[in-house]
Write an enzyme that holds these catalytic residues in place. Structure first.
Site, PDB file in Angstrom:
ATOM      1  N   HIS A 167      34.977  71.956  97.279  1.00 27.51           N
ATOM      2  CA  HIS A 167      33.936  72.385  96.326  1.00 27.51           C
ATOM      3  C   HIS A 167      34.227  71.865  94.922  1.00 27.51           C
ATOM      4  O   HIS A 167      33.732  72.425  93.936  1.00 27.51           O
ATOM      5  CB  HIS A 167      33.828  73.926  96.225  1.00 27.51           C
ATOM      6  N   ARG A 179      34.289  81.859 108.427  1.00 30.91           N
ATOM      7  CA  ARG A 179      35.705  81.465 108.395  1.00 30.91           C
ATOM      8  C   ARG A 179      36.566  82.654 107.973  1.00 30.91           C
ATOM      9  O   ARG A 179      36.176  83.419 107.089  1.00 30.91           O
ATOM     10  CB  ARG A 179      35.925  80.320 107.407  1.00 30.91           C
ATOM     11  N   GLU A 194      25.502  70.290  92.529  1.00 34.78           N
ATOM     12  CA  GLU A 194      26.464  69.251  92.926  1.00 34.78           C
ATOM     13  C   GLU A 194      25.824  67.866  92.884  1.00 34.78           C
ATOM     14  O   GLU A 194      26.469  66.887  92.508  1.00 34.78           O
ATOM     15  CB  GLU A 194      27.013  69.555  94.322  1.00 34.78           C
ATOM     16  N   ASN A 232      24.351  62.671 100.954  1.00 31.32           N
ATOM     17  CA  ASN A 232      25.380  63.512 101.574  1.00 31.32           C
ATOM     18  C   ASN A 232      25.212  63.375 103.082  1.00 31.32           C
ATOM     19  O   ASN A 232      24.358  64.028 103.685  1.00 31.32           O
ATOM     20  CB  ASN A 232      25.194  64.963 101.112  1.00 31.32           C
ATOM     21  N   ARG A 251      28.463  61.582  98.459  1.00 32.74           N
ATOM     22  CA  ARG A 251      29.429  62.675  98.556  1.00 32.74           C
ATOM     23  C   ARG A 251      30.405  62.331  99.681  1.00 32.74           C
ATOM     24  O   ARG A 251      29.995  62.017 100.799  1.00 32.74           O
ATOM     25  CB  ARG A 251      28.725  63.985  98.886  1.00 32.74           C
TER      26      ARG A 251
END
Ligand code: AMP
Length: 399
Positions: A182, A243, A386, A7, A93
């Protein structure tokens, strides 16, 4: 079979070496400050192997970072595999696959071109992912590489869920639509949920709540994402750590005029200074907020309540969208660890058949059913993974 999962960010790179068939993790770690000085963390998972935490290693580019990872993995005394031959494939990823990628894909020259064409949709993330892929290709010639996209799982959404009520040409010409993120996490936990319930995923209506620093809620009907709370970017949906989540776009113009801000400053506030951090003025971390709320900090309590309320509203909306729900999943940092917040989100949903089991819910990071035996809707706590999902997708494509 061993799969190296990468990643890559602009100045950091997370890695794991896994066996997707057994689910065994051999080693994991992190390269940080790439292009600055370089820090290397290596956590082998085999007995007798020594962990290294943030040691200095020069990493002028991602290439040295990946070489450092490979050296550590095959190191004769502290490595976890005998040689590079035991690393069968690499799973990368990639944040944005646009409308081009509805599935993970074996990386070819054409695929690289198509990923590059998605760069404008994720200008901060995709270019770094591409640098990571190119560095790996140069250091591991002949090793198959797979791209696994954060957006791919959501490509099954119907137009009614992904189209914004804007002039249609912005979709046709500029690819402005809901993409969702996601996806790897939602796909993994939904598949685990089907296994746990002993039912085919095709028969289930699932609402998956990935609640961490970034959060998204997804409606999964018959194993397919049919709606999700994040949008064109990960800024949409529930309030997050920093956020804002959903808000009235009219606020932007008003605040930009009030403070003479340009759009970059405004977006910096919406991405980095809003969410539970902005409301509380305390922290973006839910542990800090829980502690502050317990000491009587009203804004910290309000921020947590707003987050829980936001998630609850999405659960209601997605149950309506699917004509019912069979299972609700909690995952990621908050979803896996915070029993109180899970309870706050699920309570009040008794009208739609949700009945929590307080004792079963009083647990952290453990795969289990947390609803009462007579709850019509099963509520599940499922730690996400993940990296394992990326390794599994990679293995299935390489085979
Ligand atoms: P993630 O983005 O999935 O890594 O989640 C990170 C967030 O999970 C942190 O910001 C914390 O707010 C939250 N978190 C992690 N551990 C706990 C915990 N034990 N209790 C409550 N929240 C937690």
């Amino acid at each position: 079979m061993n799969v190296l999962v990468i990643n890559a960010g602009s100045s950091s790179l997370k890695y794991q070496l896994l066996n997707p068939e057994t689910g065994d993790l051999l080693a994991k770690g992190l390269c940080e400050r790439i292009g600055i000085d370089g820090k290397f963390t290596y956590k082998p998972q085999l007995p007798g192997k020594e962990k290294q935490d943030a040691v200095d290693v020069a990493m002028p580019t991602h290439s040295e970072a990946i070489q450092t990872v490979l050296n550590a993995l095959v190191d004769p005394s502290n490595g976890v595999v005998g040689s590079m031959k035991e690393i069968d494939a690499v799973g990368h990823r990639v944040v944005h696959g646009g409308e081009k990628f509805a599935k993970s894909v074996l990386i070819t020259d054409e695929v690289m071109k198509a990923i590059e064409e998605c760069n404008p949709l994720a200008p901060l993330h995709n270019p770094a992912n591409i640098i990571g892929i190119k560095a790996c290709q140069a250091l591991m010639p002949g090793v198959p590489m797979v791209a696994v996209f954060d957006t791919a799982f959501h490509q099954t959404m119907p137009p009614v869920a992904y189209t914004y009520a804007l002039p249609y040409e912005y979709y046709e010409k500029n690819a402005v639509r809901r993409y969702g993120f996601h996806g790897t996490s939602h796909k993994y936990v939904a598949s685990r949920a089907a296994d746990m319930l002993g039912k085919p995923i095709e028969s289930l209506r699932i609402i998956s709540c990935h609640l961490g620093n970034g959060s998204s809620v997804t409606a999964i009907d018959g194993g397919k994402s049919v709606d999700t709370s994040m949008g064109f970017t990960p800024l949409a949906g529930v309030p997050m750590g920093t956020r804002s989540g959903d808000l009235d776009a009219g606020i932007l113009e008003y605040l930009m005029n009030q403070y003479g801000m340009d759009i970059h400053e405004m977006l910096n506030i919406l991405n980095k200074k809003s969410g539970v951090q902005g409301v509380s003025g305390v922290s973006s971390d839910f542990r800090d907020l829980g502690a502050a709320a317990a000491e009587g900090n009203k804004r910290a309590a309000l921020a947590v309540d707003m987050f829980n309320y936001g998630v609850k509203k999405y659960i209601g909306a997605y149950a309506a969208a699917m004509g019912g729900v069979d299972a609700i999943i909690f995952t990621a940092g908050v979803g896996e660890n915070d029993a109180k917040q899970r309870m706050a989100i699920a309570s009040g949903l008794e009208f739609m058949g949700v009945k929590m089991d307080e004792d079963a819910n009083n647990v952290r990071g453990e795969e289990r059913v947390i609803s009462a035996a007579d709850s019509k809707v099963k509520v599940l706590l499922i730690p996400t993974n993940e990296e394992l999902m990326i390794a599994m997708d990679t293995a299935s494509l390489v085979k």
